[in-house]
Design a protein around this motif. Structure first.
Motif, PDB file in Angstrom:
ATOM      1  N   ILE A  24       1.125  -1.214   0.058  1.00 62.40           N
ATOM      2  CA  ILE A  24       0.025  -0.062   0.102  1.00 62.40           C
ATOM      3  C   ILE A  24       0.949   1.042  -0.061  1.00 62.40           C
ATOM      4  O   ILE A  24       1.574   1.633   0.870  1.00 62.40           O
ATOM      5  CB  ILE A  24      -0.930   0.120   1.122  1.00 62.40           C
ATOM      6  N   GLU A  25       0.776   1.943  -1.069  1.00 60.80           N
ATOM      7  CA  GLU A  25       1.642   3.111  -1.148  1.00 60.80           C
ATOM      8  C   GLU A  25       1.260   4.207  -0.229  1.00 60.80           C
ATOM      9  O   GLU A  25       2.039   5.012   0.078  1.00 60.80           O
ATOM     10  CB  GLU A  25       1.475   3.606  -2.642  1.00 60.80           C
ATOM     11  N   ALA A  64      -7.588 -10.036  -4.421  1.00 62.05           N
ATOM     12  CA  ALA A  64      -6.566 -10.159  -5.460  1.00 62.05           C
ATOM     13  C   ALA A  64      -5.695  -8.929  -5.474  1.00 62.05           C
ATOM     14  O   ALA A  64      -4.842  -8.890  -6.174  1.00 62.05           O
ATOM     15  CB  ALA A  64      -7.508 -10.050  -6.700  1.00 62.05           C
ATOM     16  N   LEU A  65      -6.036  -7.777  -4.958  1.00 67.92           N
ATOM     17  CA  LEU A  65      -5.449  -6.518  -4.915  1.00 67.92           C
ATOM     18  C   LEU A  65      -4.381  -6.607  -3.767  1.00 67.92           C
ATOM     19  O   LEU A  65      -3.551  -5.500  -3.709  1.00 67.92           O
ATOM     20  CB  LEU A  65      -6.335  -5.229  -5.089  1.00 67.92           C
ATOM     21  N   GLY A  66      -4.487  -7.527  -2.872  1.00 72.88           N
ATOM     22  CA  GLY A  66      -3.650  -7.552  -1.943  1.00 72.88           C
ATOM     23  C   GLY A  66      -4.071  -6.807  -0.588  1.00 72.88           C
ATOM     24  O   GLY A  66      -3.281  -6.267  -0.054  1.00 72.88           O
ATOM     25  N   ARG A 171     -10.082   1.237 -10.387  1.00 74.36           N
ATOM     26  CA  ARG A 171     -10.512   2.362  -9.275  1.00 74.36           C
ATOM     27  C   ARG A 171     -10.291   2.010  -7.935  1.00 74.36           C
ATOM     28  O   ARG A 171      -9.847   2.705  -7.110  1.00 74.36           O
ATOM     29  CB  ARG A 171     -12.188   2.558  -9.622  1.00 74.36           C
ATOM     30  N   LEU A 172     -10.393   0.811  -7.601  1.00 71.27           N
ATOM     31  CA  LEU A 172     -10.133   0.296  -6.438  1.00 71.27           C
ATOM     32  C   LEU A 172      -8.594   0.663  -5.885  1.00 71.27           C
ATOM     33  O   LEU A 172      -8.123   1.190  -4.734  1.00 71.27           O
ATOM     34  CB  LEU A 172     -10.627  -1.322  -5.693  1.00 71.27           C
ATOM     35  N   GLY A 173      -7.775   0.464  -7.213  1.00 70.93           N
ATOM     36  CA  GLY A 173      -6.416   0.765  -6.872  1.00 70.93           C
ATOM     37  C   GLY A 173      -5.887   1.898  -6.504  1.00 70.93           C
ATOM     38  O   GLY A 173      -5.196   2.415  -6.007  1.00 70.93           O
ATOM     39  N   GLN A 174      -6.871   2.810  -7.273  1.00 67.98           N
ATOM     40  CA  GLN A 174      -6.765   4.206  -7.027  1.00 67.98           C
ATOM     41  C   GLN A 174      -7.037   4.842  -5.631  1.00 67.98           C
ATOM     42  O   GLN A 174      -6.279   5.512  -4.941  1.00 67.98           O
ATOM     43  CB  GLN A 174      -7.565   5.398  -7.834  1.00 67.98           C
ATOM     44  N   ILE A 175      -8.036   4.133  -5.157  1.00 70.26           N
ATOM     45  CA  ILE A 175      -8.657   4.440  -3.814  1.00 70.26           C
ATOM     46  C   ILE A 175      -7.598   3.767  -2.672  1.00 70.26           C
ATOM     47  O   ILE A 175      -7.460   4.647  -1.743  1.00 70.26           O
ATOM     48  CB  ILE A 175      -9.966   3.869  -3.502  1.00 70.26           C
ATOM     49  N   GLY A 177      -4.191   3.267  -3.443  1.00 65.83           N
ATOM     50  CA  GLY A 177      -2.975   3.508  -3.632  1.00 65.83           C
ATOM     51  C   GLY A 177      -2.035   2.496  -3.850  1.00 65.83           C
ATOM     52  O   GLY A 177      -0.818   2.437  -3.641  1.00 65.83           O
ATOM     53  N   VAL A 178      -2.755   1.493  -4.835  1.00 63.18           N
ATOM     54  CA  VAL A 178      -2.119   0.173  -5.330  1.00 63.18           C
ATOM     55  C   VAL A 178      -2.397   0.074  -6.878  1.00 63.18           C
ATOM     56  O   VAL A 178      -2.610  -0.934  -7.167  1.00 63.18           O
ATOM     57  CB  VAL A 178      -2.643  -1.044  -4.676  1.00 63.18           C
TER      58      VAL A 178
END
Length: 328
Positions: A24-25, A64-66, A171-175, A177-178
Motif C-alpha cells: 500500500i503506497e 486479488a489486489l492484496g 478504481r479500487l487501486g486508486q482508492i 494507492g495500489v
C-alpha cells in the motif's frame, strides 16, 4: 468525514495471482483524498481501513489486489458457494465472517465499517434502506461494481461487463494507492482473454442459453452481465444478447424459439446445478431442446458468473468446453 461525489473503477486478478500481497503506497493514517468514479458520480475517498464486502465477487477483488489488511469482514448470502472453494480461501480466514444474510445498514454500522463494497440491487437496495447515498450521510464510504451501474438511479454508467471488472480493479487501486498492482492484474486478465480469442475454432458459433433459475419463467443473462462476455469471448452466441438488461426474466417460449445448442447452468450454493439440469431434462417444455437431447450442459460457478476476478477462469473453462464440443 462524509465522502464528496466521485467515481471509481478497478480490475481484479486471476487465480495465478491469488493470495499475492500488495504494498500500500499510502500511509495507513493518511487523510489525503482521491477522486474516483462511483458509477457515473465523482466521489472523494480517503484510504479505508475497515471495509465490509458483500458476496464473493467483492471480497475476491479486494483480496486479488492484496488488500486483505483493509477488510474487516464479509457478508456471504446462501447463494454464494462456500468460501473454502475460492482461490482466496486463505484470505477469507484472516477476516471476520459477519453474516449469511443480505447486506443491511445495521450490520454495516455495528461493524464500524468505513467502506462498503457491493453491487447496485445486489447488496445496495432502496427497498432495504442501504444505498450509497444513505451511507454517505452516515460518513461511510462505498463502492459499487461498475457492471451493476447500468441502472443505478441518477448516476448510471454503461460498460461491457469485462470492462467493468477491469474498471473496478483500477478504481479500487486508486482508492487504496495500489495502482501498479491493479494495472498488473488488468493486463494479466486481458492477456488471458486474448489467449482464449486466439484459440477460437473457425466453426459457426453455438447458440447458448444461460439458465440462472426459475421454473414457471426462467431467469437468464442479458448483455449487461459477465456471462454475456464469457459466452461471446468463448466463441458462443448468447441467445438473449439482444436484451439490454442485466439478470432478466424471460418466457420459455423464447428459449424454445431460440433452439439453444448449449446450456450454461449457474451453480448457486442453495440451488445446485444438478437440480436445474434434472428439471430441464424432465420438463415437457425443454426436454426436446437440442442442448438437452445432446446433454450439452456446462456448469458455471456462481462466482465465475457475477462480477469477479474469477470471470476469467469461467471464460477459460467454457472456451475449452466449446472447443472440445466442436472438435467431437
Amino acid at each position: 468525514m462524509t465522502p464528496t461525489r466521485k467515481t471509481l473503477a478497478v480490475l481484479t486478478a486471476g487465480t495465478l495471482l491469488a493470495g499475492c500481497g500488495a504494498d500500500i503506497e499510502n500511509d495507513d493514517n493518511t487523510t489525503e483524498a482521491v477522486t474516483v468514479k462511483r458509477c457515473g458520480e465523482d466521489v472523494e475517498y480517503t484510504t479505508p481501513q475497515r471495509a465490509v464486502v458483500y458476496e464473493g465477487g467483492s471480497a475476491d477483488k479486494m483480496f486479488a489486489l492484496g488488500l486483505t489488511d483493509h477488510v474487516h469482514g464479509y457478508v456471504m448470502p446462501p447463494a454464494n458457494p462456500p468460501v473454502e472453494d475460492s482461490p482466496w480461501a486463505s484470505e477469507y480466514e484472516k477476516v471476520e465472517f459477519l453474516s449469511d444474510d443480505l447486506l443491511n445498514r445495521e450490520l454495516v454500522v455495528d461493524a464500524e465499517a468505513d467502506f462498503v463494497v457491493a453491487g447496485w440491487n445486489s447488496g445496495f437496495s432502496d427497498q432495504r434502506g442501504i444505498t450509497p447515498e444513505i451511507l454517505d450521510g452516515l460518513g461511510i464510504q462505498s463502492f459499487m461494481h461498475t457492471e451493476s451501474c447500468f441502472n443505478y438511479p441518477g448516476f448510471p454508467e454503461r460498460v461491457d461487463p469485462f470492462d467493468g471488472l477491469y474498471a473496478d480493479l483500477e478504481r479500487l487501486g486508486q482508492i487504496f494507492g495500489v495502482e501498479d498492482r491493479a494495472d498488473e492484474l488488468v493486463e494479466e486478465m486481458q492477456a488471458r482473454v486474448e489467449a482464449v480469442q486466439e484459440q477460437l475454432p473457425e466453426a459457426d458459433q453455438l447458440r447458448v442459453f444461460l439458465y440462472d433459475s426459475g421454473t414457471d419463467q426462467p431467469f437468464t443473462a442479458g448483455n449487461q452481465v459477465p456471462p454475456n462476455d464469457i459466452i461471446r469471448f468463448a466463441g458462443g452466441e448468447n441467445i438473449f444478447a439482444d436484451l439490454d438488461e442485466r439478470w432478466v426474466q424471460v418466457g420459455w417460449e423464447s428459449v424454445v424459439a431460440a433452439d439453444p445448442e448449449v446450456i450454461v447452468i449457474l451453480d448457486y450454493g442453495d440451488q445446485p446445478a444438478d437440480e436445474k439440469i434434472e428439471f430441464l431434462k424432465t420438463s415437457s417444455v425443454t426436454s426436446e431442446l437440442p442442448a438437452v437431447v445432446e446433454d450439452n450442459f456446462f456448469v458455471l460457478d456462481y462466482n465465475e458468473g457475477i462480477s469477479s476476478p474469477r470471470n476469467i477462469d469461467g471464460l477459460e473453462k467454457f472456451a475449452g468446453y466449446l472447443r472440445d464440443l466442436q472438435d467431437s
